[in-house]
Design a protein around this motif. Structure first.
Motif, PDB file in Angstrom:
ATOM      1  N   ARG A   1       0.952  -1.221   0.000  1.00  0.00           N
ATOM      2  CA  ARG A   1      -0.014   0.169  -0.197  1.00  0.00           C
ATOM      3  C   ARG A   1       0.941   1.029  -0.009  1.00  0.00           C
ATOM      4  O   ARG A   1       1.924   1.137   0.666  1.00  0.00           O
ATOM      5  CB  ARG A   1      -0.830  -0.032   1.086  1.00  0.00           C
TER       6      ARG A   1
ATOM      7  N   ALA B   1     -26.194   0.481  -2.612  1.00  0.00           N
ATOM      8  CA  ALA B   1     -25.853  -0.760  -2.190  1.00  0.00           C
ATOM      9  C   ALA B   1     -26.994  -1.529  -1.172  1.00  0.00           C
ATOM     10  O   ALA B   1     -27.399  -2.487  -1.470  1.00  0.00           O
ATOM     11  CB  ALA B   1     -24.339  -1.108  -1.925  1.00  0.00           C
TER      12      ALA B   1
ATOM     13  N   PRO C   1      -8.237  -3.865   2.511  1.00  0.00           N
ATOM     14  CA  PRO C   1      -8.386  -2.958   1.145  1.00  0.00           C
ATOM     15  C   PRO C   1      -9.801  -2.428   1.093  1.00  0.00           C
ATOM     16  O   PRO C   1     -10.687  -3.108   1.304  1.00  0.00           O
ATOM     17  CB  PRO C   1      -8.146  -3.808  -0.011  1.00  0.00           C
ATOM     18  N   LYS C   2      -9.937  -1.024   0.884  1.00  0.00           N
ATOM     19  CA  LYS C   2     -11.131  -0.176   0.669  1.00  0.00           C
ATOM     20  C   LYS C   2     -12.006  -0.770  -0.578  1.00  0.00           C
ATOM     21  O   LYS C   2     -11.465  -0.984  -1.458  1.00  0.00           O
ATOM     22  CB  LYS C   2     -11.015   1.148   0.834  1.00  0.00           C
ATOM     23  N   LYS C   3     -13.178  -0.552  -0.558  1.00  0.00           N
ATOM     24  CA  LYS C   3     -13.906  -1.098  -1.687  1.00  0.00           C
ATOM     25  C   LYS C   3     -14.705   0.382  -2.182  1.00  0.00           C
ATOM     26  O   LYS C   3     -14.893   1.396  -1.401  1.00  0.00           O
ATOM     27  CB  LYS C   3     -15.100  -1.799  -1.344  1.00  0.00           C
ATOM     28  N   ALA C   4     -15.074   0.470  -3.421  1.00  0.00           N
ATOM     29  CA  ALA C   4     -15.765   1.594  -3.899  1.00  0.00           C
ATOM     30  C   ALA C   4     -16.827   2.082  -3.119  1.00  0.00           C
ATOM     31  O   ALA C   4     -17.970   1.151  -2.814  1.00  0.00           O
ATOM     32  CB  ALA C   4     -16.020   1.372  -5.291  1.00  0.00           C
ATOM     33  N   PHE C   5     -17.435   3.335  -3.083  1.00  0.00           N
ATOM     34  CA  PHE C   5     -18.298   3.751  -2.349  1.00  0.00           C
ATOM     35  C   PHE C   5     -19.852   3.825  -3.241  1.00  0.00           C
ATOM     36  O   PHE C   5     -19.782   4.139  -4.210  1.00  0.00           O
ATOM     37  CB  PHE C   5     -18.158   5.149  -1.777  1.00  0.00           C
ATOM     38  N   ARG C   6     -20.639   2.874  -2.587  1.00  0.00           N
ATOM     39  CA  ARG C   6     -22.082   2.669  -3.460  1.00  0.00           C
ATOM     40  C   ARG C   6     -23.068   2.994  -2.425  1.00  0.00           C
ATOM     41  O   ARG C   6     -23.340   1.997  -1.494  1.00  0.00           O
ATOM     42  CB  ARG C   6     -22.126   1.312  -3.719  1.00  0.00           C
TER      43      ARG C   6
END
Length: 124
Positions: free
Chosen positions: A27, A44, A36-41
């Motif tokens: 990182r 969702a 690890p971060k995921k995309a903001f949805r």
């Protein structure tokens, strides 16, 4: 060996082996221990209107059943309380008649009992 006969072969039964997870490398900020971060949805977690209505209906049904059970339990409790009150009242009345019997004749006490019962029936 003949052509029709084949030697038994060992076949492993179970889950197929997964390929190892793809490494993302180091990182940039150096905090490898964080996931690890995921995309903001923002949409969702939303559910459809029909699904929400169904959940509300199920919840209302459950609440109604709980209320029914609670009311039934309270009714039993009230019945027990009422039985205790009636038993105490009967006991007090019996003691009162016994005290009267000490002072008066037995026949007169019986006449008073009958008279009080008639009055009780008329008043209620």
């Amino acid at each position: 060996m003949a052509d029709d006969e084949q030697a038994p072969t060992l076949v492993s039964v179970g889950k197929p082996a997964k390929p190892p997870a793809k490494s993302l490398g180091m990182r940039k900020n150096g905090k490898q221990w964080h996931p690890p971060k995921k995309a903001f949805r923002p949409t969702a977690g939303l559910t459809t209107y029909e699904k929400r209505q169904k959940q509300r209906a199920e919840m209302a049904q459950m609440k109604a059943k709980e209320k029914e059970l609670k009311d039934e339990k309270e009714e039993l409790r009230q019945q027990r309380i009422q039985a205790i009150r009636e038993k105490r009242a009967k006991k007090e009345e019996k003691e009162r008649y016994e005290k009267m019997a000490e002072k008066m004749h037995r026949k007169r006490v019986e006449r008073l009992k009958r008279k009080e019962k008639r009055n009780k029936l008329l008043n209620s």
